[in-house]
Design an enzyme around this catalytic site. Structure first.
Site, PDB file in Angstrom:
ATOM      1  N   SER A 137       0.864  -1.186   0.000  1.00  0.00           N
ATOM      2  CA  SER A 137       0.000   0.000   0.000  1.00  0.00           C
ATOM      3  C   SER A 137       0.896   1.230   0.000  1.00  0.00           C
ATOM      4  O   SER A 137       2.004   1.185   0.569  1.00  0.00           O
ATOM      5  CB  SER A 137      -0.877   0.025   1.263  1.00  0.00           C
ATOM      6  OG  SER A 137      -1.460   1.309   1.435  1.00  0.00           O
ATOM      7  N   TYR A 151      -1.118  -0.444  10.332  1.00  0.00           N
ATOM      8  CA  TYR A 151      -1.319  -1.054   9.005  1.00  0.00           C
ATOM      9  C   TYR A 151      -0.178  -0.631   8.087  1.00  0.00           C
ATOM     10  O   TYR A 151       0.405  -1.464   7.367  1.00  0.00           O
ATOM     11  CB  TYR A 151      -2.674  -0.584   8.462  1.00  0.00           C
ATOM     12  CG  TYR A 151      -2.921  -0.825   6.983  1.00  0.00           C
ATOM     13  CD1 TYR A 151      -3.387  -2.047   6.524  1.00  0.00           C
ATOM     14  CD2 TYR A 151      -2.730   0.202   6.045  1.00  0.00           C
ATOM     15  CE1 TYR A 151      -3.643  -2.253   5.163  1.00  0.00           C
ATOM     16  CE2 TYR A 151      -2.980   0.005   4.699  1.00  0.00           C
ATOM     17  CZ  TYR A 151      -3.440  -1.225   4.258  1.00  0.00           C
ATOM     18  OH  TYR A 151      -3.691  -1.428   2.921  1.00  0.00           O
TER      19      TYR A 151
HETATM   20  P1  NAP Z   1     -11.493  -5.793   0.684  1.00  0.00           P
HETATM   21  O1  NAP Z   1     -12.357  -5.199  -0.373  1.00  0.00           O
HETATM   22  O2  NAP Z   1     -11.812  -5.545   2.114  1.00  0.00           O
HETATM   23  O3  NAP Z   1     -11.388  -7.363   0.409  1.00  0.00           O
HETATM   24  C1  NAP Z   1     -10.561  -8.105   1.232  1.00  0.00           C
HETATM   25  C2  NAP Z   1     -10.480  -9.534   0.741  1.00  0.00           C
HETATM   26  O4  NAP Z   1      -9.559 -10.223   1.580  1.00  0.00           O
HETATM   27  C3  NAP Z   1     -11.783 -10.268   0.840  1.00  0.00           C
HETATM   28  O5  NAP Z   1     -11.815 -11.211  -0.205  1.00  0.00           O
HETATM   29  C4  NAP Z   1     -11.689 -10.946   2.194  1.00  0.00           C
HETATM   30  O6  NAP Z   1     -12.479 -12.136   2.304  1.00  0.00           O
HETATM   31  C5  NAP Z   1     -10.229 -11.296   2.214  1.00  0.00           C
HETATM   32  N1  NAP Z   1      -9.639 -11.449   3.540  1.00  0.00           N
HETATM   33  C6  NAP Z   1      -9.618 -10.565   4.560  1.00  0.00           C
HETATM   34  N2  NAP Z   1      -8.973 -11.080   5.609  1.00  0.00           N
HETATM   35  C7  NAP Z   1      -8.550 -12.318   5.235  1.00  0.00           C
HETATM   36  C8  NAP Z   1      -7.865 -13.358   5.883  1.00  0.00           C
HETATM   37  N3  NAP Z   1      -7.430 -13.226   7.157  1.00  0.00           N
HETATM   38  N4  NAP Z   1      -7.633 -14.509   5.204  1.00  0.00           N
HETATM   39  C9  NAP Z   1      -8.068 -14.644   3.927  1.00  0.00           C
HETATM   40  N5  NAP Z   1      -8.738 -13.705   3.265  1.00  0.00           N
HETATM   41  C10 NAP Z   1      -8.989 -12.558   3.918  1.00  0.00           C
HETATM   42  O7  NAP Z   1      -9.974  -5.303   0.500  1.00  0.00           O
HETATM   43  P2  NAP Z   1      -9.237  -4.594  -0.732  1.00  0.00           P
HETATM   44  O8  NAP Z   1      -9.424  -3.142  -0.604  1.00  0.00           O
HETATM   45  O9  NAP Z   1      -9.568  -5.282  -1.995  1.00  0.00           O
HETATM   46  O10 NAP Z   1      -7.710  -4.871  -0.330  1.00  0.00           O
HETATM   47  C11 NAP Z   1      -6.952  -5.914  -0.919  1.00  0.00           C
HETATM   48  C12 NAP Z   1      -5.487  -5.656  -0.616  1.00  0.00           C
HETATM   49  O11 NAP Z   1      -5.104  -4.387  -1.141  1.00  0.00           O
HETATM   50  C13 NAP Z   1      -5.166  -5.594   0.880  1.00  0.00           C
HETATM   51  O12 NAP Z   1      -3.902  -6.174   1.123  1.00  0.00           O
HETATM   52  C14 NAP Z   1      -5.125  -4.106   1.166  1.00  0.00           C
HETATM   53  O13 NAP Z   1      -4.313  -3.811   2.276  1.00  0.00           O
HETATM   54  C15 NAP Z   1      -4.510  -3.604  -0.128  1.00  0.00           C
HETATM   55  N6  NAP Z   1      -4.757  -2.191  -0.408  1.00  0.00           N
HETATM   56  C16 NAP Z   1      -6.021  -1.716  -0.534  1.00  0.00           C
HETATM   57  C17 NAP Z   1      -6.211  -0.373  -0.806  1.00  0.00           C
HETATM   58  C18 NAP Z   1      -7.585   0.236  -0.955  1.00  0.00           C
HETATM   59  O14 NAP Z   1      -7.701   1.479  -0.915  1.00  0.00           O
HETATM   60  N7  NAP Z   1      -8.635  -0.560  -1.144  1.00  0.00           N
HETATM   61  C19 NAP Z   1      -5.100   0.483  -0.958  1.00  0.00           C
HETATM   62  C20 NAP Z   1      -3.833  -0.047  -0.823  1.00  0.00           C
HETATM   63  C21 NAP Z   1      -3.668  -1.388  -0.555  1.00  0.00           C
HETATM   64  P3  NAP Z   1     -14.050 -12.107   2.705  1.00  0.00           P
HETATM   65  O15 NAP Z   1     -14.794 -11.733   1.441  1.00  0.00           O
HETATM   66  O16 NAP Z   1     -14.347 -13.484   3.155  1.00  0.00           O
HETATM   67  O17 NAP Z   1     -14.204 -11.080   3.782  1.00  0.00           O
END
Ligand code: NAP
Length: 242
Positions: A137, A151
């Site tokens: 991130s 985080y």
């Molecule tokens: P999200 O929409 O909240 O989706 C999270 C996904 O991860 C879901 O499929 C969830 O499963 C799964 N998950 C959560 N905890 C888990 C665990 N302990 N074991 C296995 N699966 C798990 O998140 P996102 O925004 O797509 O983020 C994805 C990645 O990108 C993360 O690493 C996040 O830190 C990074 N990121 C996101 C952003 C942003 O702005 N969105 C920016 C920078 C980096 P369920 O469906 O079962 O809950």
């Protein structure tokens, strides 16, 4: 076969869709949202692809072997995307409960390291030139003050881990890289307690908007291809200029 952790929603689901559209078989994990996982498997099957959803919490040390065994029952895993991640509730460090700190470290950092270890062990044993992408991130370098500095610390650790492991295994033909997304339109912000966060962040982004999950997935999918054959042990920032 591409294995994606946290593939049921958000960025992970965009990576799963993109990999399937490029003709890969895909296995992905989810932790609680079985409905979203099943809907994605059905969507990919309807488009003629093959996807497998596996319930596994990456914070559980038994998850990596279970995930690889389930995926490899279908096809050898040649690519791993460590995408599963959580922020915990937005707020100042002084107010962070211990259980939220532990969950964030266990999911984002320990989960990534243990999945990577499982992949490298299997790839080295079989001589597989595997590809790995860890999702970081921009918080890793911005620090995320007032929101989630714990985080940000896990993501900075993921970047250091990527650089070190990338160098450690490059000689075996294994490429390990990270993608560092800026704020992206997913449900992670609502889960952290601020569904309006993307709209609040957008004016501070040089490109004037937050990312769509597909824009992050595109960078990940490129790193998995031979077009990125000379890219190893590095972090690709996809932050709209942030
Ligand atoms: P999200 O929409 O909240 O989706 C999270 C996904 O991860 C879901 O499929 C969830 O499963 C799964 N998950 C959560 N905890 C888990 C665990 N302990 N074991 C296995 N699966 C798990 O998140 P996102 O925004 O797509 O983020 C994805 C990645 O990108 C993360 O690493 C996040 O830190 C990074 N990121 C996101 C952003 C942003 O702005 N969105 C920016 C920078 C980096 P369920 O469906 O079962 O809950």
């Amino acid at each position: 076969m591409v294995l994606v952790t946290g593939g049921s929603r958000g960025i992970g689901a965009a990576i799963v869709r993109g990999a399937a559209a490029r003709g890969h078989r895909v296995a992905f994990s989810y932790v609680t949202n079985a409905g979203a996982a099943t809907a994605l498997v059905d969507e990919i099957a309807a488009a003629g692809g093959i996807a497998l959803a596996i319930q596994a919490d990456v914070a559980d040390p038994s998850a990596p072997a279970r995930l690889f065994d389930a995926a490899e029952a279908l096809d050898p895993v040649t690519a791993l995307v460590n995408n599963a991640g959580v922020t915990g509730r937005l707020g100042r460090l002084a107010d962070l409960p211990l259980d939220a700190l532990c969950k964030t470290i266990d999911t984002n950092l320990t989960g990534t390291i243990l999945m990577a270890q499982e992949a490298v062990r299997r790839w080295e044993a079989t001589g597989t030139p595997g590809r790995m992408v860890n999702i970081s991130s921009v918080a890793a370098t911005l620090g995320a003050p007032g929101e989630y500095v714990h985080y940000a610390a896990t993501k900075a650790a993921v970047e250091a881990f990527t650089i070190g492991l990338g160098k450690e295994v490059a000689g075996r033909g294994i490429r390990v890289n990270a993608v560092s997304p800026g704020t992206t339109m997913t449900e992670i912000h609502a889960a952290g307690g601020n569904p309006d966060r993307p709209a609040q962040v957008a004016p501070r982004v040089p490109l004037g908007r937050v990312a769509e999950p597909e824009e992050i997935a595109a960078a990940v999918l490129w790193l998995l291809t031979d077009e990125a054959s000379y890219v190893a042990g590095t972090v690709l920032r996809v932050g709209g200029g942030v």
